[in-house]
Design a protein around this motif. Structure first.
Motif, PDB file in Angstrom:
ATOM      1  N   UNK A   2       0.831  -1.192   0.000  1.00 45.55           N
ATOM      2  CA  UNK A   2       0.000   0.000   0.000  1.00 45.55           C
ATOM      3  C   UNK A   2       0.872   1.250   0.000  1.00 45.55           C
ATOM      4  N   UNK A   3       0.278   2.352  -0.449  1.00 43.44           N
ATOM      5  CA  UNK A   3       0.945   3.641  -0.308  1.00 43.44           C
ATOM      6  C   UNK A   3       0.628   4.143   1.094  1.00 43.44           C
ATOM      7  N   UNK A   4       1.615   4.101   1.961  1.00 37.28           N
ATOM      8  CA  UNK A   4       1.393   4.411   3.375  1.00 37.28           C
ATOM      9  C   UNK A   4       0.878   5.829   3.617  1.00 37.28           C
ATOM     10  N   UNK A   5       1.391   6.774   2.852  1.00 37.81           N
ATOM     11  CA  UNK A   5       0.957   8.163   3.025  1.00 37.81           C
ATOM     12  C   UNK A   5      -0.473   8.361   2.530  1.00 37.81           C
ATOM     13  N   UNK A   6      -0.845   7.663   1.464  1.00 37.95           N
ATOM     14  CA  UNK A   6      -2.229   7.752   0.982  1.00 37.95           C
ATOM     15  C   UNK A   6      -3.200   7.247   2.036  1.00 37.95           C
ATOM     16  N   UNK A   7      -2.819   6.178   2.741  1.00 46.61           N
ATOM     17  CA  UNK A   7      -3.670   5.643   3.807  1.00 46.61           C
ATOM     18  C   UNK A   7      -3.800   6.671   4.930  1.00 46.61           C
ATOM     19  N   UNK A   8      -2.697   7.296   5.272  1.00 46.22           N
ATOM     20  CA  UNK A   8      -2.709   8.333   6.308  1.00 46.22           C
ATOM     21  C   UNK A   8      -3.654   9.463   5.915  1.00 46.22           C
ATOM     22  N   UNK A   9      -3.524   9.939   4.683  1.00 47.58           N
ATOM     23  CA  UNK A   9      -4.370  11.032   4.201  1.00 47.58           C
ATOM     24  C   UNK A   9      -5.845  10.626   4.200  1.00 47.58           C
ATOM     25  N   UNK A  10      -6.108   9.401   3.795  1.00 49.26           N
ATOM     26  CA  UNK A  10      -7.489   8.910   3.720  1.00 49.26           C
ATOM     27  C   UNK A  10      -8.124   8.843   5.097  1.00 49.26           C
ATOM     28  N   UNK A  11      -7.384   8.333   6.062  1.00 50.20           N
ATOM     29  CA  UNK A  11      -7.916   8.211   7.423  1.00 50.20           C
ATOM     30  C   UNK A  11      -8.123   9.578   8.074  1.00 50.20           C
ATOM     31  N   UNK A  12      -7.122  10.439   7.965  1.00 48.33           N
ATOM     32  CA  UNK A  12      -7.231  11.770   8.566  1.00 48.33           C
ATOM     33  C   UNK A  12      -8.302  12.590   7.856  1.00 48.33           C
ATOM     34  N   UNK A  13      -8.415  12.395   6.540  1.00 47.45           N
ATOM     35  CA  UNK A  13      -9.390  13.147   5.755  1.00 47.45           C
ATOM     36  C   UNK A  13     -10.836  12.865   6.112  1.00 47.45           C
ATOM     37  N   UNK A  14     -11.061  11.796   6.866  1.00 49.55           N
ATOM     38  CA  UNK A  14     -12.429  11.462   7.279  1.00 49.55           C
ATOM     39  C   UNK A  14     -12.943  12.426   8.339  1.00 49.55           C
ATOM     40  N   UNK A  15     -12.041  13.252   8.869  1.00 47.09           N
ATOM     41  CA  UNK A  15     -12.419  14.209   9.910  1.00 47.09           C
ATOM     42  C   UNK A  15     -12.135  15.620   9.395  1.00 47.09           C
ATOM     43  N   UNK A  16     -13.176  16.341   8.981  1.00 48.40           N
ATOM     44  CA  UNK A  16     -13.025  17.674   8.384  1.00 48.40           C
ATOM     45  C   UNK A  16     -12.222  18.656   9.240  1.00 48.40           C
ATOM     46  N   UNK A  63      -9.752  17.917  11.174  1.00 47.01           N
ATOM     47  CA  UNK A  63      -8.361  17.485  11.336  1.00 47.01           C
ATOM     48  C   UNK A  63      -7.548  17.888  10.115  1.00 47.01           C
ATOM     49  N   UNK A  64      -6.280  18.116  10.313  1.00 42.56           N
ATOM     50  CA  UNK A  64      -5.393  18.489   9.209  1.00 42.56           C
ATOM     51  C   UNK A  64      -3.992  17.955   9.447  1.00 42.56           C
ATOM     52  N   UNK A  65      -3.337  17.572   8.361  1.00 40.54           N
ATOM     53  CA  UNK A  65      -1.975  17.068   8.467  1.00 40.54           C
ATOM     54  C   UNK A  65      -0.948  18.194   8.508  1.00 40.54           C
ATOM     55  N   UNK A  66      -1.358  19.368   8.023  1.00 37.15           N
ATOM     56  CA  UNK A  66      -0.451  20.512   7.975  1.00 37.15           C
ATOM     57  C   UNK A  66       0.897  20.096   7.390  1.00 37.15           C
ATOM     58  N   UNK A  67       1.962  20.246   8.170  1.00 38.19           N
ATOM     59  CA  UNK A  67       3.304  19.891   7.666  1.00 38.19           C
ATOM     60  C   UNK A  67       3.767  18.526   8.179  1.00 38.19           C
ATOM     61  N   UNK A  68       2.810  17.712   8.614  1.00 36.35           N
ATOM     62  CA  UNK A  68       3.161  16.434   9.248  1.00 36.35           C
ATOM     63  C   UNK A  68       3.553  15.347   8.256  1.00 36.35           C
ATOM     64  N   UNK A  69       3.182  15.486   6.994  1.00 37.33           N
ATOM     65  CA  UNK A  69       3.442  14.419   6.025  1.00 37.33           C
ATOM     66  C   UNK A  69       4.928  14.094   5.934  1.00 37.33           C
ATOM     67  N   UNK A  70       5.761  15.124   5.901  1.00 42.66           N
ATOM     68  CA  UNK A  70       7.199  14.882   5.796  1.00 42.66           C
ATOM     69  C   UNK A  70       7.726  14.134   7.022  1.00 42.66           C
ATOM     70  N   UNK A  71       7.126  14.411   8.163  1.00 43.65           N
ATOM     71  CA  UNK A  71       7.546  13.708   9.389  1.00 43.65           C
ATOM     72  C   UNK A  71       7.170  12.233   9.311  1.00 43.65           C
ATOM     73  N   UNK A  90       1.863  18.053  16.704  1.00 41.99           N
ATOM     74  CA  UNK A  90       0.839  19.059  16.463  1.00 41.99           C
ATOM     75  C   UNK A  90      -0.525  18.546  16.945  1.00 41.99           C
ATOM     76  N   UNK A  91      -1.509  18.503  16.054  1.00 41.88           N
ATOM     77  CA  UNK A  91      -2.845  18.049  16.463  1.00 41.88           C
ATOM     78  C   UNK A  91      -2.994  16.530  16.379  1.00 41.88           C
ATOM     79  N   UNK A  92      -1.941  15.850  15.963  1.00 42.51           N
ATOM     80  CA  UNK A  92      -1.985  14.392  15.843  1.00 42.51           C
ATOM     81  C   UNK A  92      -1.474  13.768  17.141  1.00 42.51           C
ATOM     82  N   UNK A  93      -2.281  13.895  18.165  1.00 44.19           N
ATOM     83  CA  UNK A  93      -1.876  13.364  19.460  1.00 44.19           C
ATOM     84  C   UNK A  93      -2.247  11.878  19.572  1.00 44.19           C
ATOM     85  N   UNK A  94      -1.903  11.290  20.696  1.00 40.24           N
ATOM     86  CA  UNK A  94      -2.132   9.854  20.896  1.00 40.24           C
ATOM     87  C   UNK A  94      -3.608   9.500  20.759  1.00 40.24           C
TER      88      UNK A  94
END
Length: 276
Positions: A9-23, A25-33, A60-64
């Motif tokens: 799988x494309x791991x980042x696409x999965x991340x975007x898809x899951x986070x995108x389910x919550x309007x 929520x935002x990844x901001x600059x977290x993708x590179x991390x 950032x907003x991606x807490x536990x």
């Protein structure tokens, strides 16, 4: 144990898809991390240095709490946006067998590095491994942050061609035995420690010993008629046949058992009846 190909799988696409389910929520600059830590995970595991993977720090907003929510609601839930990926990973276990023990049927996905401490990997496919209920319970929340606390990772480790554990008889009459992990020094110190940890922490000795005792009971019934004729040759040949049938799985409890039995003269010459 059973080796499995890494999820494709494309791991980042999965991340975007899951986070995108919550309007909200935002990844901001977290993708590179995430690209960095996912890449580091893959590299360290490839080189057998998983114990060097750092526990997660909130980003950032991606807490536990939010990362665990992503797994529960978007990955594991039957209504989740990535449930299809969950099912594909679960189905990747050959013959539905648990890759951690090679015995029981897989029932769920395990976070190889527990999400309680490594929550940024909660939906990282390479950290999600098919597992049976028994192994999942034994593994629990073990934090693999030391060489002596590692588990075999079926996407990165392949010891399936090694007989890395063996049988030792404690008593001949009645028959009592135990499975033990070998030293395996030829595989290197880190691999040797990982195998010992995996074997001990998943209590594979208990599982395999129980299976072996049942098998010895079956063999007793098969060999009992040969007592009158003392046809020990036939006993030995049957044991060799049984061993050869599982020779493609030298890391199985069956192979270790038969490999031991064909070398035990006392067992072949009638000792097989000494099982309760």
């Amino acid at each position: 144990m059973i080796s499995i190909n890494k999820p494709a799988f494309n791991n980042i696409d999965i991340l975007k898809k899951c986070v995108g389910a919550y309007p909200s929520a935002t990844l901001n600059n977290a993708i590179s991390h995430f690209q960095k830590i996912y890449g580091s995970y893959d590299q360290l595991m490839t080189h057998g240095e998983g114990y060097k993977i750092d526990a997660s720090q909130e980003l950032e907003n991606l807490d536990k709490k939010f990362m665990l929510k992503l797994y529960k609601e978007q990955f594991a839930s039957k209504k989740g946006g990535c449930r299809e990926e969950y099912d594909k990973i679960l189905a990747s276990a050959p013959r539905q067998k648990c890759p951690m023990c090679s015995e029981s049927i897989v029932t769920a996905l395990d976070h190889h590095f527990p999400k309680s401490s490594y929550f940024l990997y909660s939906i990282y496919p390479n950290n999600l491994v098919p597992i049976c209920s028994r192994c999942n319970g034994e593994k629990k929340h073990t934090k693999p942050d030391a060489v002596t606390k590692q588990f075999i990772h079926p996407y990165y480790d392949d010891f399936s061609k090694e007989q890395w554990f063996e049988v030792r008889f404690i008593s001949q009459n009645p028959i009592k035995l135990i499975y033990e992990c070998k030293e395996n020094d030829h595989l290197g110190e880190e691999a040797s420690n990982k195998l010992k940890s995996h074997f001990k922490r998943l209590k594979l000795a208990d599982l395999y010993t129980s299976n072996a005792i049942v098998k010895l009971g079956d063999l007793k019934n098969i060999f009992r008629p040969l007592l009158k004729t003392k046809d020990w040759f036939s006993v030995c040949e049957e044991l060799k046949t049984e061993r050869d049938m599982v020779s493609g799985r030298p890391d199985s409890w069956e192979y270790a058992l038969f490999e031991k039995l064909i070398k035990e003269d006392w067992y072949i010459k009638g000792g097989f009846v000494n099982i309760d």
